[in-house]
Write an enzyme that holds these catalytic residues in place. Sequence first.
Site, PDB file in Angstrom:
ATOM      1  N   ARG A  45      -2.178   2.562  -5.705  1.00  0.00           N
ATOM      2  CA  ARG A  45      -1.035   1.855  -5.141  1.00  0.00           C
ATOM      3  C   ARG A  45      -1.004   0.431  -5.682  1.00  0.00           C
ATOM      4  O   ARG A  45      -1.932  -0.017  -6.336  1.00  0.00           O
ATOM      5  CB  ARG A  45      -1.105   1.831  -3.617  1.00  0.00           C
ATOM      6  CG  ARG A  45      -2.490   1.468  -3.065  1.00  0.00           C
ATOM      7  CD  ARG A  45      -2.437   1.024  -1.664  1.00  0.00           C
ATOM      8  NE  ARG A  45      -1.747  -0.260  -1.587  1.00  0.00           N
ATOM      9  CZ  ARG A  45      -2.268  -1.424  -2.003  1.00  0.00           C
ATOM     10  NH1 ARG A  45      -3.479  -1.498  -2.545  1.00  0.00           N
ATOM     11  NH2 ARG A  45      -1.588  -2.552  -1.898  1.00  0.00           N
ATOM     12  N   GLY A  46       0.065  -0.298  -5.382  1.00  0.00           N
ATOM     13  CA  GLY A  46       0.218  -1.659  -5.877  1.00  0.00           C
ATOM     14  C   GLY A  46       1.069  -1.644  -7.130  1.00  0.00           C
ATOM     15  O   GLY A  46       0.916  -0.773  -7.982  1.00  0.00           O
ATOM     16  N   ALA A  47       1.963  -2.657  -7.225  1.00  0.00           N
ATOM     17  CA  ALA A  47       2.974  -2.646  -8.274  1.00  0.00           C
ATOM     18  C   ALA A  47       2.414  -2.438  -9.688  1.00  0.00           C
ATOM     19  O   ALA A  47       2.808  -1.480 -10.372  1.00  0.00           O
ATOM     20  CB  ALA A  47       3.810  -3.926  -8.178  1.00  0.00           C
ATOM     21  N   ARG A  79       7.391   7.646  -5.260  1.00  0.00           N
ATOM     22  CA  ARG A  79       7.650   6.623  -4.238  1.00  0.00           C
ATOM     23  C   ARG A  79       8.914   5.877  -4.657  1.00  0.00           C
ATOM     24  O   ARG A  79       9.007   5.411  -5.798  1.00  0.00           O
ATOM     25  CB  ARG A  79       6.459   5.655  -4.105  1.00  0.00           C
ATOM     26  CG  ARG A  79       5.196   6.370  -3.604  1.00  0.00           C
ATOM     27  CD  ARG A  79       4.118   5.380  -3.229  1.00  0.00           C
ATOM     28  NE  ARG A  79       4.473   4.651  -2.035  1.00  0.00           N
ATOM     29  CZ  ARG A  79       3.937   3.462  -1.727  1.00  0.00           C
ATOM     30  NH1 ARG A  79       3.068   2.893  -2.530  1.00  0.00           N
ATOM     31  NH2 ARG A  79       4.304   2.860  -0.609  1.00  0.00           N
ATOM     32  N   GLN A 156      -4.070  -1.909   4.456  1.00  0.00           N
ATOM     33  CA  GLN A 156      -4.496  -2.314   3.111  1.00  0.00           C
ATOM     34  C   GLN A 156      -5.167  -3.694   3.126  1.00  0.00           C
ATOM     35  O   GLN A 156      -6.063  -3.954   2.334  1.00  0.00           O
ATOM     36  CB  GLN A 156      -3.298  -2.349   2.145  1.00  0.00           C
ATOM     37  CG  GLN A 156      -2.768  -0.980   1.763  1.00  0.00           C
ATOM     38  CD  GLN A 156      -1.607  -0.559   2.652  1.00  0.00           C
ATOM     39  OE1 GLN A 156      -1.487  -1.030   3.782  1.00  0.00           O
ATOM     40  NE2 GLN A 156      -0.777   0.329   2.162  1.00  0.00           N
ATOM     41  N   ASP A 197       7.103  -5.557  -4.510  1.00  0.00           N
ATOM     42  CA  ASP A 197       7.236  -4.226  -5.093  1.00  0.00           C
ATOM     43  C   ASP A 197       8.525  -4.062  -5.883  1.00  0.00           C
ATOM     44  O   ASP A 197       8.610  -3.233  -6.774  1.00  0.00           O
ATOM     45  CB  ASP A 197       7.139  -3.157  -4.002  1.00  0.00           C
ATOM     46  CG  ASP A 197       5.737  -3.090  -3.435  1.00  0.00           C
ATOM     47  OD1 ASP A 197       5.412  -3.905  -2.564  1.00  0.00           O
ATOM     48  OD2 ASP A 197       4.942  -2.247  -3.909  1.00  0.00           O
ATOM     49  N   ASN A 207       8.830  -6.018  -0.294  1.00  0.00           N
ATOM     50  CA  ASN A 207       7.368  -5.985  -0.333  1.00  0.00           C
ATOM     51  C   ASN A 207       6.901  -5.270   0.934  1.00  0.00           C
ATOM     52  O   ASN A 207       7.686  -4.935   1.827  1.00  0.00           O
ATOM     53  CB  ASN A 207       6.808  -7.418  -0.423  1.00  0.00           C
ATOM     54  CG  ASN A 207       5.316  -7.449  -0.709  1.00  0.00           C
ATOM     55  OD1 ASN A 207       4.837  -6.740  -1.589  1.00  0.00           O
ATOM     56  ND2 ASN A 207       4.565  -8.239   0.054  1.00  0.00           N
ATOM     57  N   LYS A 208       5.625  -5.043   1.000  1.00  0.00           N
ATOM     58  CA  LYS A 208       4.971  -4.381   2.135  1.00  0.00           C
ATOM     59  C   LYS A 208       5.578  -4.786   3.474  1.00  0.00           C
ATOM     60  O   LYS A 208       5.849  -5.964   3.699  1.00  0.00           O
ATOM     61  CB  LYS A 208       3.495  -4.776   2.070  1.00  0.00           C
ATOM     62  CG  LYS A 208       2.614  -4.319   3.198  1.00  0.00           C
ATOM     63  CD  LYS A 208       2.562  -2.825   3.353  1.00  0.00           C
ATOM     64  CE  LYS A 208       2.214  -2.118   2.060  1.00  0.00           C
ATOM     65  NZ  LYS A 208       2.651  -0.694   2.087  1.00  0.00           N
TER      66      LYS A 208
END
Lengths: 294, 294
Positions: A45-47, A79, A156, A197, A207-208
């Site tokens: 995960r993560g951009a 996603r 996270q 993101d 973003n998150k």
Amino acid sequence: VQRTIDWVDGSVVIIDQCALPGIYRTLRLDTVDELIDAIARLAVRGAPALGAAGALGVVLAARAGGAVSEEAARVAKARPTAVNLSWGVARALAKLPEGVDAVLAEALEMLRLLTHCNAGRLATVGWGTALGVLWHLRAGGFVDSVLVDETRPLLQGARLTAWELAEAGIPYRVLPDNAAAAAMSRGLVDCVLVGADRIAANGDVANKIGTYGLAIAARHHGIPFVVVAPQSTVDYSLPDGGSIVIEERSPVEVTHLAGVAIAPPGADAFNPAFDVTPASLVTALITETGPHPA
Amino acid sequence: VQRTIDWVDGSVVIIDQCALPGIYRTLRLDTVDELIDAIARLAVRGAPALGAAGALGVVLAARAGGAVSEEAARVAKARPTAVNLSWGVARALAKLPEGVDAVLAEALEMLRLLTHCNAGRLATVGWGTALGVLWHLRAGGFVDSVLVDETRPLLQGARLTAWELAEAGIPYRVLPDNAAAAAMSRGLVDCVLVGADRIAANGDVANKIGTYGLAIAARHHGIPFVVVAPQSTVDYSLPDGGSIVIEERSPVEVTHLAGVAIAPPGADAFNPAFDVTPASLVTALITETGPHPA
């Protein structure tokens, strides 16, 4: 140093971020289905890491033969909000006419880029690019300690960011997301630093989940709110944040924790993975090429 | 109907709120130590229930003989922020010169008050008084559904409020605390309704951690932010919220969940149980005597 995502002997190898911080292990992904599953579960995960994952997905599809474009489209859709995933897929797919080796070369190029902006172990996953900036600020003596939002529902922050800070020897405290405003009111916060993101052309930031509430609270307290993201996160095809598709995830992520029910049987949940922070609440947006004109 | 806290055959009997929603059970508390432990663990919690718990603690101390004032002081200090606890202790202690039976009568009087403003099963615990208002609004046809903040770290929203709403047949969804601002921006929230643990003379409100961030977000979106609390929650001895003592609880509540570590070994946490919302962010404060002059 083990990369967050890598290409080893014909397989994608990732650090299993679902298992951290309890267990540190790597997973080997040999098929597109395995890769999509790992992306959907947030094992990777993560951009920036998702950009590489998208490109390596095209490599897996191309080596398997079959309908590469269709397989690539499935990877890109694993996603919906993280623009880097489809960006990585598209970039690798563009090399397909030149053959599988050209696709692989393109994907490996993205892995190298990834290492460039990676100052910590997992530093290019999620809050990664923000942490990259944090390492530099810390090295310059500007950071005493870090307050780490736990980042429900998948934690996270508590699981991954805290693990990275502990590895780096940077003092930190984990806090419930809902304690951030209280920390600000007590003068414990000098700056809020987040990743992104997907960023619309006008500077609105997806973003998150929780980022938007932090931005509102930071503005209320006059605290700088800084977004750090790779240039590839800016999606110039979207005029503003209203057109960013927000991924809704399973209610089970909210109603259960570590396999234990924390809500009554049959409870439904509101569980968007991301929110959108309007550009007007962002003090500065930093990319690898410097401050971004908002 | 089982009361949240009651006096049965010479013992304090409480619904064990630590076990909900997985297990519904009552606990019998026969000593001051057992009562203090139950208060500290939040097995009994919420402003009005704590008032009754304080008074019943004095009954237990008086029946046991010994140094009643010292024992009562220990009960009053079991949690520092909730003013109702020490209020209940003081009210019962004032009857001590008249004998143990007078103390018990006073405590039972508080239990009856409790039932007055209790429209649900646990409706006077924590968000209880706010839920009491909710039942009335629902009965009047004003409430379609409720978004329930899970309320980390101890998840009283996901565990208790959701359980009460499910029992009452009111549609609800649980959400991570950090998703509340996103829900507001999507137009899903018409009103924010919270309780209070202590209110200063100027109307500043100490309540469960996260209340302050909700109030800031509600103001940002132009949404009414309404506090519902018993009159006894107003502490006229405190000029403003700055003088309210905020209980700090164990980091373990944040770093572990259901016995599972969710942060790296040795992680520290910022874990205030309450925050203070300034009166300027409160749209209305409602008590059993009507709107409170702020």
